[in-house]
Design a protein around this motif. Structure first.
Motif, PDB file in Angstrom:
ATOM      1  N   LEU A  45       0.829  -1.190   0.000  1.00  0.00           N
ATOM      2  CA  LEU A  45       0.000   0.000   0.000  1.00  0.00           C
ATOM      3  C   LEU A  45       0.874   1.255   0.000  1.00  0.00           C
ATOM      4  CD1 LEU A  45      -2.626  -0.999   2.733  1.00  0.00           C
ATOM      5  CD2 LEU A  45      -2.866  -1.165   0.239  1.00  0.00           C
ATOM      6  N   PHE A  95      -7.565   3.227  -3.992  1.00  0.00           N
ATOM      7  CA  PHE A  95      -8.609   3.135  -2.973  1.00  0.00           C
ATOM      8  C   PHE A  95      -8.930   4.523  -2.427  1.00  0.00           C
ATOM      9  CE2 PHE A  95      -8.649  -1.429  -2.419  1.00  0.00           C
ATOM     10  CZ  PHE A  95      -7.354  -1.852  -2.650  1.00  0.00           C
ATOM     11  N   GLN A 100     -10.003   8.638   9.988  1.00  0.00           N
ATOM     12  CA  GLN A 100     -10.732   8.640  11.257  1.00  0.00           C
ATOM     13  C   GLN A 100     -10.841  10.054  11.811  1.00  0.00           C
ATOM     14  OE1 GLN A 100     -11.315   5.423  14.152  1.00  0.00           O
ATOM     15  NE2 GLN A 100      -9.072   5.339  14.049  1.00  0.00           N
ATOM     16  N   GLY A 105      -5.324   8.917  13.080  1.00  0.00           N
ATOM     17  CA  GLY A 105      -5.787   7.614  13.567  1.00  0.00           C
ATOM     18  C   GLY A 105      -6.033   6.612  12.453  1.00  0.00           C
ATOM     19  N   GLY A 106      -5.529   6.932  11.270  1.00  0.00           N
ATOM     20  CA  GLY A 106      -5.652   5.986  10.171  1.00  0.00           C
ATOM     21  C   GLY A 106      -6.962   6.118   9.421  1.00  0.00           C
ATOM     22  N   HIS A 107      -7.231   5.119   8.590  1.00  0.00           N
ATOM     23  CA  HIS A 107      -8.389   5.143   7.696  1.00  0.00           C
ATOM     24  C   HIS A 107      -9.348   4.036   8.095  1.00  0.00           C
ATOM     25  CE1 HIS A 107      -5.414   7.442   5.527  1.00  0.00           C
ATOM     26  NE2 HIS A 107      -4.643   6.362   5.412  1.00  0.00           N
ATOM     27  N   ASP A 108     -10.549   4.424   8.539  1.00  0.00           N
ATOM     28  CA  ASP A 108     -11.444   3.418   9.102  1.00  0.00           C
ATOM     29  C   ASP A 108     -12.420   2.801   8.111  1.00  0.00           C
ATOM     30  OD1 ASP A 108     -13.689   5.704  10.949  1.00  0.00           O
ATOM     31  OD2 ASP A 108     -12.882   5.769   8.898  1.00  0.00           O
ATOM     32  N   TRP A 110     -12.904   1.982   3.755  1.00  0.00           N
ATOM     33  CA  TRP A 110     -12.247   1.972   2.458  1.00  0.00           C
ATOM     34  C   TRP A 110     -13.251   1.546   1.381  1.00  0.00           C
ATOM     35  CZ3 TRP A 110      -6.572   1.803   1.865  1.00  0.00           C
ATOM     36  CH2 TRP A 110      -5.884   1.958   3.082  1.00  0.00           C
ATOM     37  N   GLY A 111     -13.018   2.038   0.179  1.00  0.00           N
ATOM     38  CA  GLY A 111     -13.760   1.519  -0.955  1.00  0.00           C
ATOM     39  C   GLY A 111     -13.115   0.239  -1.451  1.00  0.00           C
ATOM     40  N   GLN A 112     -13.715  -0.348  -2.482  1.00  0.00           N
ATOM     41  CA  GLN A 112     -13.188  -1.593  -3.042  1.00  0.00           C
ATOM     42  C   GLN A 112     -12.057  -1.349  -4.025  1.00  0.00           C
ATOM     43  OE1 GLN A 112     -13.941  -4.857  -2.225  1.00  0.00           O
ATOM     44  NE2 GLN A 112     -14.931  -3.812  -0.509  1.00  0.00           N
TER      45      GLN A 112
ATOM     46  N   ASN B  36      -0.718   2.808  13.191  1.00  0.00           N
ATOM     47  CA  ASN B  36      -1.957   2.106  12.837  1.00  0.00           C
ATOM     48  C   ASN B  36      -1.592   0.842  12.073  1.00  0.00           C
ATOM     49  OD1 ASN B  36      -3.395   4.548  13.703  1.00  0.00           O
ATOM     50  ND2 ASN B  36      -2.740   5.420  11.746  1.00  0.00           N
ATOM     51  N   TYR B  38      -3.143  -2.422   9.475  1.00  0.00           N
ATOM     52  CA  TYR B  38      -4.195  -2.840   8.575  1.00  0.00           C
ATOM     53  C   TYR B  38      -4.001  -4.302   8.199  1.00  0.00           C
ATOM     54  CZ  TYR B  38      -4.850   2.142   8.061  1.00  0.00           C
ATOM     55  OH  TYR B  38      -5.062   3.474   8.332  1.00  0.00           O
ATOM     56  N   HIS B  40      -5.013  -6.866   5.074  1.00  0.00           N
ATOM     57  CA  HIS B  40      -5.445  -6.768   3.689  1.00  0.00           C
ATOM     58  C   HIS B  40      -5.420  -8.117   3.002  1.00  0.00           C
ATOM     59  CE1 HIS B  40      -4.963  -4.873  -0.568  1.00  0.00           C
ATOM     60  NE2 HIS B  40      -6.224  -5.090  -0.259  1.00  0.00           N
ATOM     61  N   THR B  44      -9.565  -7.259  -1.929  1.00  0.00           N
ATOM     62  CA  THR B  44     -10.573  -6.682  -1.038  1.00  0.00           C
ATOM     63  C   THR B  44     -10.095  -5.334  -0.521  1.00  0.00           C
ATOM     64  OG1 THR B  44      -9.698  -7.612   1.026  1.00  0.00           O
ATOM     65  CG2 THR B  44     -11.158  -9.026  -0.287  1.00  0.00           C
ATOM     66  N   ALA B  45     -10.964  -4.654   0.195  1.00  0.00           N
ATOM     67  CA  ALA B  45     -10.576  -3.385   0.802  1.00  0.00           C
ATOM     68  C   ALA B  45      -9.750  -3.659   2.057  1.00  0.00           C
ATOM     69  CB  ALA B  45     -11.819  -2.583   1.164  1.00  0.00           C
ATOM     70  N   PRO B  46      -8.658  -2.911   2.272  1.00  0.00           N
ATOM     71  CA  PRO B  46      -7.915  -3.062   3.532  1.00  0.00           C
ATOM     72  C   PRO B  46      -8.829  -2.784   4.718  1.00  0.00           C
ATOM     73  CG  PRO B  46      -6.634  -1.812   1.942  1.00  0.00           C
ATOM     74  CD  PRO B  46      -8.022  -1.948   1.371  1.00  0.00           C
ATOM     75  N   LEU B  48      -8.901  -1.616   8.826  1.00  0.00           N
ATOM     76  CA  LEU B  48      -8.172  -1.044   9.964  1.00  0.00           C
ATOM     77  C   LEU B  48      -8.250  -2.022  11.130  1.00  0.00           C
ATOM     78  CD1 LEU B  48      -6.704   1.449  11.191  1.00  0.00           C
ATOM     79  CD2 LEU B  48      -8.966   2.274  11.899  1.00  0.00           C
ATOM     80  N   TYR B  51      -5.480   1.133  15.802  1.00  0.00           N
ATOM     81  CA  TYR B  51      -5.153   2.541  15.625  1.00  0.00           C
ATOM     82  C   TYR B  51      -4.624   3.105  16.928  1.00  0.00           C
ATOM     83  CZ  TYR B  51      -9.587   3.624  17.948  1.00  0.00           C
ATOM     84  OH  TYR B  51     -10.611   3.718  18.852  1.00  0.00           O
ATOM     85  N   TYR B  89      -0.074  -4.357   7.251  1.00  0.00           N
ATOM     86  CA  TYR B  89       0.681  -3.127   7.025  1.00  0.00           C
ATOM     87  C   TYR B  89       0.635  -2.231   8.249  1.00  0.00           C
ATOM     88  CZ  TYR B  89       0.396  -4.300   2.048  1.00  0.00           C
ATOM     89  OH  TYR B  89       0.499  -4.917   0.819  1.00  0.00           O
ATOM     90  N   GLN B  91       1.357   1.743   9.641  1.00  0.00           N
ATOM     91  CA  GLN B  91       1.248   3.095   9.095  1.00  0.00           C
ATOM     92  C   GLN B  91       1.519   4.097  10.214  1.00  0.00           C
ATOM     93  OE1 GLN B  91      -2.692   4.762   8.658  1.00  0.00           O
ATOM     94  NE2 GLN B  91      -2.227   5.558   6.622  1.00  0.00           N
ATOM     95  N   PHE B 102       3.278   4.160   4.868  1.00  0.00           N
ATOM     96  CA  PHE B 102       3.001   2.761   5.161  1.00  0.00           C
ATOM     97  C   PHE B 102       4.303   1.975   5.224  1.00  0.00           C
ATOM     98  CE2 PHE B 102      -1.517   2.041   4.995  1.00  0.00           C
ATOM     99  CZ  PHE B 102      -2.045   3.031   4.181  1.00  0.00           C
TER     100      PHE B 102
END
Lengths: 120, 111
Positions: A45, A95, A100, A105-108, A110-112, B36, B38, B40, B44-46, B48, B51, B89, B91, B102
């Motif tokens: 990523l 994506f 958050q 605090g990161g990404h809570d 996500w899209g596909q 944070n 993740y 994956h 698919t979508a990662p 969380l 955090y 991952y 972050q 990341f």
């Protein structure tokens, strides 16, 4: 239910342009920072860009600065990424992700993802 | 190479405990920026997983735990299950770069 749906991916030649969109629903879009994250084939990523709630602050990874522009339309609950001067190394699944409410605090959510292929 | 360094792969048998390390520097993890994590699965979508170093979002089992010390962080998974097989991952935020970064990712194989 929070939903993020990306669109706009496709095949483009090196040097070309492409615009990605992300339709958000299920939350108050205007209250959150939003990000784009990509994953090149066989790679990890990579955070690409993010934008402040009101669009006033925009940040980019060095490799896309001056070529990509992140924007948002809070009235339409939409996040966008305009990609110009595309390179082969920009090939990736892109994506859309919600940051958050807790800063950094990161990404809570996500899209596909949507696939962008840069090739001649 | 990534600003945050992770081992490319780790493995463990069902029921065992594994840890995944994430090593940064004084401009990210060492500068007191939170880490944070993740999970994956390809295609698919990662998701969380952790955090703020050691906080689990709702729905993440307590088999997952996080820690941070100095310029490094770790994700521990206890009671390994087949469904844990995925890429992981870390972050953080990097003050020199001015944005999120990341780690390179770690592939977890459940033997």
């Amino acid at each position: 239910e929070v939903q993020l749906v990306e669109s706009g991916g496709g095949l483009v030649q090196p040097g070309g342009s492409l615009g990605l969109s992300c339709a958000a629903s299920g939350f108050t879009f205007s209250s959150y920072w939003m990000s784009w994250v990509r994953q090149a084939p066989g790679k990890g990523l990579e955070w690409v860009a993010n934008i402040q709630e009101d669009g006033s602050g925009k940040y980019y990874v060095d490799s896309v600065k001056g070529r990509f522009t992140i924007s948002r339309d809070n009235a339409k609950n939409s996040l966008n990424l305009q990609m110009n001067s595309l390179r082969v190394e920009d090939t990736a699944v892109y994506f859309c992700a919600r940051d958050q409410a807790l800063r950094l605090g990161g990404h809570d959510y996500w899209g596909q993802g949507t696939l962008v292929t840069v090739s001649s | 190479q990534s600003v945050l360094t992770q081992p490319p792969s780790v493995s463990g048998a069902p029921g065992q405990r594994v840890t995944i390390s994430c090593t940064g520097s004084t401009s990210n993890i060492g500068a007191a920026y939170d880490v944070n994590w993740y999970q994956h699965l390809p295609g698919t979508a990662p998701k969380l997983l952790m955090y703020g170093n050691n906080n689990r979002p709702s729905g993440v089992p307590d088999r997952f735990s996080g820690s941070k010390s100095g310029t490094s962080a770790s994700l521990a998974i206890s009671g390994l299950q087949a469904e844990d097989e995925a890429d992981y991952y870390c972050q953080s935020y990097d003050s020199s770069l001015g944005h999120y970064v990341f780690g390179g990712g770690t592939k977890l194989t459940v033997l």
